[in-house]
Design a protein around this motif. Structure first.
Motif, PDB file in Angstrom:
ATOM      1  N   THR A   1      15.685  56.688  60.987  1.00  0.00           N
ATOM      2  CA  THR A   1      14.393  56.001  61.522  1.00  0.00           C
ATOM      3  C   THR A   1      13.402  55.704  60.360  1.00  0.00           C
ATOM      4  O   THR A   1      13.169  54.470  60.225  1.00  0.00           O
ATOM      5  CB  THR A   1      13.746  56.237  62.559  1.00  0.00           C
ATOM      6  OG1 THR A   1      14.817  56.629  63.786  1.00  0.00           O
ATOM      7  CG2 THR A   1      12.935  55.317  63.091  1.00  0.00           C
TER       8      THR A   1
ATOM      9  N   THR B   1       6.561  51.475  59.760  1.00  0.00           N
ATOM     10  CA  THR B   1       7.963  52.206  60.003  1.00  0.00           C
ATOM     11  C   THR B   1       7.685  53.655  60.404  1.00  0.00           C
ATOM     12  O   THR B   1       8.280  54.009  61.472  1.00  0.00           O
ATOM     13  CB  THR B   1       8.854  52.096  58.793  1.00  0.00           C
ATOM     14  OG1 THR B   1       8.922  50.760  58.413  1.00  0.00           O
ATOM     15  CG2 THR B   1      10.149  52.702  59.171  1.00  0.00           C
TER      16      THR B   1
ATOM     17  N   THR C   1      10.517  61.182  52.714  1.00  0.00           N
ATOM     18  CA  THR C   1      11.179  60.975  54.065  1.00  0.00           C
ATOM     19  C   THR C   1      11.694  62.150  54.770  1.00  0.00           C
ATOM     20  O   THR C   1      11.265  62.609  55.969  1.00  0.00           O
ATOM     21  CB  THR C   1      12.149  59.932  54.052  1.00  0.00           C
ATOM     22  OG1 THR C   1      11.471  58.927  53.333  1.00  0.00           O
ATOM     23  CG2 THR C   1      12.649  59.409  55.448  1.00  0.00           C
TER      24      THR C   1
ATOM     25  N   GLU D   1      12.667  60.602  63.228  1.00  0.00           N
ATOM     26  CA  GLU D   1      13.853  61.144  62.858  1.00  0.00           C
ATOM     27  C   GLU D   1      14.108  60.400  61.356  1.00  0.00           C
ATOM     28  O   GLU D   1      13.612  59.361  61.045  1.00  0.00           O
ATOM     29  CB  GLU D   1      15.062  60.670  63.602  1.00  0.00           C
ATOM     30  CG  GLU D   1      14.939  61.234  65.174  1.00  0.00           C
ATOM     31  CD  GLU D   1      14.821  62.680  64.901  1.00  0.00           C
ATOM     32  OE1 GLU D   1      15.679  63.508  64.130  1.00  0.00           O
ATOM     33  OE2 GLU D   1      13.989  63.547  65.847  1.00  0.00           O
TER      34      GLU D   1
ATOM     35  N   ALA E   1       7.426  54.113  64.021  1.00  0.00           N
ATOM     36  CA  ALA E   1       8.493  53.889  65.130  1.00  0.00           C
ATOM     37  C   ALA E   1       9.240  55.122  65.624  1.00  0.00           C
ATOM     38  O   ALA E   1       9.913  54.916  66.442  1.00  0.00           O
ATOM     39  CB  ALA E   1       9.264  52.911  64.022  1.00  0.00           C
ATOM     40  N   GLY E   2       9.103  56.058  64.780  1.00  0.00           N
ATOM     41  CA  GLY E   2      10.079  57.235  65.062  1.00  0.00           C
ATOM     42  C   GLY E   2       9.820  58.278  63.965  1.00  0.00           C
ATOM     43  O   GLY E   2       9.272  58.292  63.132  1.00  0.00           O
TER      44      GLY E   2
END
Length: 201
Positions: free
Chosen positions: A131, A122, A181, A128, A125-126
């Motif tokens: 995300t 994950t 995160t 932000e 994938a980006g």
């Protein structure tokens, strides 16, 4: 289900050997060179272990809260699957250091390897927060849910007892995935921050 120390050692050794063999076999396919991969994966395991052991708060009835999951989610999301698996080894080492329970250590190792792989995928994938967060949530659910199934189905704990026993772990995981995160979302904005180890796509 009874797992002794020798079984834990054998599985852990095989895991490390398979991991190192995979890294060296695929070293030319990665986004980063070995001069970056080795320090990143070593730090992933070492920092996660240190946070697990030293960022610990004991509770009155025996369980404890730990910041180890902050390191686990941070490294998984920031650098991809390889760093996530290395951080999983740090989590398991911390668990064994604190509890010396081979079964709990092996279960955490296997579940966190899967969770680190999911979160790492994950993370590529980006950059932000919205995300990155779903991967953390799925990874955290794998660890907590897998441990709950283990307690309920294999150890014979009741639904309520298994749920209550997991409460400190759930708090630690939730804290770890939110902080980890958020830290990755900030770190990814730095100009010279290295990309994930694995190639994107």
């Amino acid at each position: 289900m009874e797992i002794d120390v020798e079984t834990l050692k054998a599985v852990s050794l095989l895991t490390v050997i398979a991991y190192v063999a995979f890294v060296f076999k695929n070293r030319k396919k990665f986004n980063l060179g070995m001069n970056q991969i080795i320090p990143i994966t070593a730090l992933s395991a070492a920092v996660t272990l240190a946070l697990y052991v030293f960022g610990k708060k004991s509770l009155p009835d025996g369980p404890f809260l730990t910041l180890g999951y902050v390191g686990f989610f941070f490294f998984s999301l920031a650098f991809g699957e390889l760093a996530g698996i290395a951080a999983a080894m740090g989590l398991a080492a911390g668990e064994y250091f604190l509890s010396s329970n081979p079964e709990d250590t092996l279960i955490l190792l296997l579940l966190s390897i899967l969770a680190g792989w999911i979160a790492g995928k994950t993370g590529r994938a980006g950059s932000e927060f919205p995300t990155l967060l779903p991967g953390s949530i799925v990874g955290g659910t794998v660890i907590a849910g897998g441990k709950w199934v283990y307690l309920w189905a294999l150890k014979g704990a009741t639904f309520q007892d298994a749920t209550e026993a997991l409460a400190p772990m759930v708090v630690s995981i939730t804290t770890g995935l939110l902080l980890g995160t958020a830290m990755v979302a900030v770190a990814r904005k730095l100009e010279k921050w290295p990309g994930p180890i694995e190639k994107r796509g």
